[in-house]
Every structure is written in structure tokens, then in C-alpha cells.
Design a protein around this motif. Structure first.
Motif, mmCIF file in Angstrom:
data_model
loop_
_atom_site.group_PDB
_atom_site.id
_atom_site.type_symbol
_atom_site.label_atom_id
_atom_site.label_comp_id
_atom_site.label_asym_id
_atom_site.label_seq_id
_atom_site.Cartn_x
_atom_site.Cartn_y
_atom_site.Cartn_z
ATOM 1 N N GLY A 65 0.694 -1.287 -0.001
ATOM 2 C CA GLY A 65 0.253 -0.042 0.002
ATOM 3 C C GLY A 65 1.025 1.155 0.100
ATOM 4 O O GLY A 65 2.099 1.319 -0.039
ATOM 5 N N ARG A 66 0.104 2.365 -0.301
ATOM 6 C CA ARG A 66 0.943 3.665 -0.314
ATOM 7 C C ARG A 66 1.411 4.193 1.036
ATOM 8 O O ARG A 66 1.024 4.119 2.006
ATOM 9 N N ARG A 67 2.813 4.421 0.764
ATOM 10 C CA ARG A 67 3.390 5.107 2.273
ATOM 11 C C ARG A 67 3.922 4.032 2.929
ATOM 12 O O ARG A 67 4.336 4.341 4.174
ATOM 13 N N ASN A 68 3.404 2.664 2.816
ATOM 14 C CA ASN A 68 3.983 1.710 3.637
ATOM 15 C C ASN A 68 5.164 0.995 3.162
ATOM 16 O O ASN A 68 4.908 -0.047 2.483
ATOM 17 N N ARG A 69 6.166 1.432 3.500
ATOM 18 C CA ARG A 69 7.669 1.049 2.918
ATOM 19 C C ARG A 69 8.436 0.077 4.169
ATOM 20 O O ARG A 69 8.377 0.376 5.186
ATOM 21 N N ILE A 70 9.006 -0.784 3.607
ATOM 22 C CA ILE A 70 10.082 -1.610 4.571
ATOM 23 C C ILE A 70 11.386 -1.893 3.794
ATOM 24 O O ILE A 70 11.205 -1.597 2.421
ATOM 25 N N PRO A 71 12.477 -1.700 4.182
ATOM 26 C CA PRO A 71 13.662 -1.805 3.629
ATOM 27 C C PRO A 71 13.795 -3.127 2.846
ATOM 28 O O PRO A 71 13.274 -4.279 3.529
ATOM 29 N N ILE A 72 14.506 -3.417 1.980
ATOM 30 C CA ILE A 72 14.914 -4.434 1.185
ATOM 31 C C ILE A 72 16.264 -4.981 1.568
ATOM 32 O O ILE A 72 17.052 -4.373 1.816
ATOM 33 N N PRO A 73 16.381 -6.256 2.110
ATOM 34 C CA PRO A 73 17.685 -6.835 2.239
ATOM 35 C C PRO A 73 18.777 -6.465 1.430
ATOM 36 O O PRO A 73 18.691 -6.345 0.097
ATOM 37 N N ALA A 74 19.909 -6.026 2.236
ATOM 38 C CA ALA A 74 21.023 -5.553 1.426
ATOM 39 C C ALA A 74 21.522 -6.384 0.411
ATOM 40 O O ALA A 74 21.986 -6.002 -0.706
ATOM 41 N N CYS A 75 21.447 -7.774 0.561
ATOM 42 C CA CYS A 75 21.798 -8.650 -0.549
ATOM 43 C C CYS A 75 21.130 -8.735 -1.757
ATOM 44 O O CYS A 75 21.626 -8.942 -2.842
#
Length: 101
Positions: A65-75
Motif C-alpha cells: 500500500g501507499r506510504r507503507n515501506r520496508i527496507p529491502i535486504p542488502a543482499c
């Protein structure tokens, strides 16, 4: 999802969904179609990278959804950047809750 793999980038589905140019172009076309926009050709590495990140998030976390962001794993980020390089990166940014005001 990981089963017998030590890293998500080793899972076959990751490569198929997040690194295959044809799959990414279909994802781009789908998003552009929803937004009633056209996809300009040739597609640059930046758009492939952005689409790969979106594909990964959708595949691994589902629609956020909009504005619901999570970091993507570095790998994952490292692998996608290797396949679709760019001289400039700005990294993860949290959504600004005041974007629409």
C-alpha cells in the motif's frame, strides 16, 4: 520461501521475477497501464532497478500500500544493483507523510 537456501537471492523465483528483463518489462507495462501512461523506450537501468525492487517486495511481502515501506535486504539490493547498475544511488527512504500536502 528460503527452503534449503541461505540467501533469498539464491531462490530460483528471485531470479525469474526480479532479474529477468522480459518479466520486468511486463511488470512495467502493467503498472503503466493501470496509470494510463505509456512506457518510453528504450528502458533505462534505473527503471529496471526500481521495477525489480517492486517485484521483490510484491513477491516477498505482498502489496504494502501507499506510504507503507520496508527496507529491502542488502543482499537483494546489491544483486539488483549489480545486474542493473547506476553511477548514483540514494538508498532507502521512508515515506514522507506530508507528500500530498
Amino acid at each position: 520461501m528460503l527452503r534449503d537456501h541461505s540467501c533469498i537471492t539464491m531462490v530460483r523465483s528471485f531470479g525469474m521475477l526480479c532479474l529477468e528483463v522480459d518479466v520486468l518489462e511486463v511488470a512495467m507495462l502493467s503498472l503503466k497501464d493501470v496509470r494510463a501512461e505509456t512506457l518510453e523506450r528504450p528502458v533505462n537501468s534505473s527503471l529496471f532497478r526500481l521495477t525489480a525492487y517492486r517485484q521483490f517486495t510484491l513477491w516477498s511481502r505482498g502489496h504494502l500500500g501507499r506510504r507503507n515501506r520496508i527496507p529491502i535486504p542488502a543482499c537483494v539490493v546489491r544483486y539488483i544493483r549489480t545486474v542493473f547498475p547506476s553511477p548514483e544511488y540514494h538508498g532507502f527512504e521512508y515515506a514522507d507523510i506530508y507528500d500530498d500536502f
